[in-house]
Design an enzyme around this catalytic site. Structure first.
Site, PDB file in Angstrom:
ATOM      1  N   HIS A  42      71.162  30.422   6.534  1.00  0.00           N
ATOM      2  CA  HIS A  42      70.016  29.739   7.137  1.00  0.00           C
ATOM      3  C   HIS A  42      70.312  29.287   8.559  1.00  0.00           C
ATOM      4  CE1 HIS A  42      71.951  25.811   6.716  1.00  0.00           C
ATOM      5  NE2 HIS A  42      72.135  26.017   5.421  1.00  0.00           N
TER       6      HIS A  42
ATOM      7  N   CYS B  18      76.725  26.539   2.498  1.00  0.00           N
ATOM      8  CA  CYS B  18      75.975  27.716   2.944  1.00  0.00           C
ATOM      9  C   CYS B  18      76.640  28.319   4.176  1.00  0.00           C
ATOM     10  CB  CYS B  18      74.536  27.330   3.264  1.00  0.00           C
ATOM     11  SG  CYS B  18      73.632  26.638   1.862  1.00  0.00           S
TER      12      CYS B  18
END
Length: 431
Positions: free
Chosen positions: A150, A158
């Site tokens: 992202h 992430c």
């Protein structure tokens, strides 16, 4: 070029098999403007020069230690070629796989992204879910959710990119889906799996896991076609075709299988070269290994830290780390997450501190009151002081103060109200 042709056909077969098992779809209509941004004319020109259609299938590769995300795109030959490389803005944790929810590890392994995993309205600008946990993770009891690539350059497990980078990466995936690709593969590695790097980490507790990933890495390096990925006996297997065409069970025994002869021969040759390079690298000085996660034990320690932090408790600013000798190291600086939970916890701690202080003040006041009462009682019941002793010397009278008649060395009085009371009572009784 028989090997290339074989794997071009194999790649198309794999895509067909994937399509047969996929019921998800998206039209990518009504996207937010950020999700509909087009690739630059420069990138489009580079794709054309490499023999790539704009909407051709893609593959992504991630390398933690090098901090890179690569986008590969299929050419008209069926083979893939690299088209873009991006620096990872942030990723959390250490080298090594993700074990459990809250360990802050970014996953390693082979994952699949389908259209429904694309997040055009993500709070992190743009995102896509990489598909953790996959069949391998579930078979090995690994947990976690919402692991993404992202934007926003902020990570808690992430792979985070800048917003501008994410717009391009998202566009590659969006265009490939528009072109008919039903899912694309993400290969996530701790580092480029060269002989030198594998030699550096040969004593690491994650080494056997990385050797397993390396087989898939090698297959792609040889063929430039995404490997067919399956799981049996709780491990990854690559480009295997079962004799009866049956599906593989992630926790069951691996059945008999075949592989194209061209792949087996190419892989054997590749391995011979690799093993010679590995032996040479072992005997050479190299860059020191980077920190790696020490298995499930460290994952549990970090996960406990994450839970406390989520509740708003004061915890070390950085996650704890398990050292080689088994000790746990933590940073001395403490803090809490600035969130509703953190504010609630701070308010509770302040209320508890105020309650404790009030109890201490009440106890102190009671002690002072009792001491004052004892003093008043002592003064009321004390007899009149005796006259001072008199001595005669050469017709003169000397008055000896009462305090001079006491022992030459007096005990040190305790400070404070109670000490003062004791002193005054002593004076009253002449002791």
């Amino acid at each position: 070029m028989p090997l290339i042709a074989d794997f071009a056909r194999a790649g198309l077969l794999i895509v067909t098999l994937m399509a047969a098992g996929c019921s998800e779809s998206t039209t990518f209509e009504d996207l937010s403007p950020k999700a509909d941004k087009q690739l630059s004319p420069k990138l489009v020109a580079e794709m054309k020069a490499k023999g790539m259609e704009r909407n051709a299938p893609i593959l992504a590769r991630i390398f933690k230690e090098e901090g890179k995300v690569e986008i590969w795109k299929q050419k008209t030959t069926g083979r893939y070629d690299i088209i873009a490389t991006y620096d990872i803005c942030k990723w959390s944790g250490k080298l090594g796989p993700k074990f459990i929810e809250g360990d802050r590890q970014a996953p390693e392994g082979f994952y699949t992204v389908r259209p429904a995993q694309m997040k055009p309205n993500s709070q992190y600008h743009l995102a896509f879910n990489i598909g953790y946990p996959n069949a391998y993770d579930r078979a090995n009891g690994r947990t976690g959710s919402n692991l993404m690539v992202h934007g926003a350059c902020s990570s808690s497990g992430c792979y985070s990119m800048t917003d501008a980078q994410m717009e391009q990466i998202y566009a590659f995936g969006r265009d490939a889906f528009k072109g008919g690709q039903t899912e694309f593969q993400i290969q996530s590695f701790p580092f480029r799996m060269t002989a030198a790097n594998m030699a550096r980490y040969r004593n690491d507790p994650n080494y056997e896991f990385w050797k397993m990933l390396k087989e898939g890495y090698d297959h792609f390096e040889i063929t430039k076609v995404p490997p067919k990925v399956d799981v049996c006996e709780k491990r990854y297997v690559f480009n295997r075709v079962t004799e009866g065409g049956e599906a593989l069970s992630p926790t069951g025994a691996c059945p008999a299988f075949t592989q194209p002869d061209s792949l087996k021969m190419a892989y054997q040759s590749y391995q011979s070269t690799y093993e010679a390079a590995f032996s040479s690298a072992v005997n050479k000085s190299s860059v020191a290994p980077k920190p790696t996660i020490a298995g499930l034990k460290e994952a549990n320690i970090v996960s406990d830290w994450t839970r406390k932090r989520a509740r708003g408790e004061r915890v070390p600013i950085e996650p704890p780390s398990l050292e080689a000798d088994g000790s746990v190291s933590v940073t001395s600086r403490m803090g809490r997450i600035d969130s509703p939970a953190g504010k609630r916890m701070a308010a509770l701690e302040e209320a508890e501190a105020a309650k404790k202080k009030a109890a201490e003040d009440k106890k102190r006041a009671a002690e002072e009151k009792a001491a004052a009462a004892a003093l008043a009682k002592a003064e009321k019941s004390a007899p009149a002081p005796a006259p001072a002793p008199v001595t005669a010397d050469a017709g003169q009278i000397a008055v000896i103060p009462p305090e001079a008649a006491t022992a030459p060395e007096q005990a040190t009085e305790k400070p404070g109200l109670l000490g003062s009371v004791r002193k005054r009572i002593g004076n009253i009784f002449g002791s």
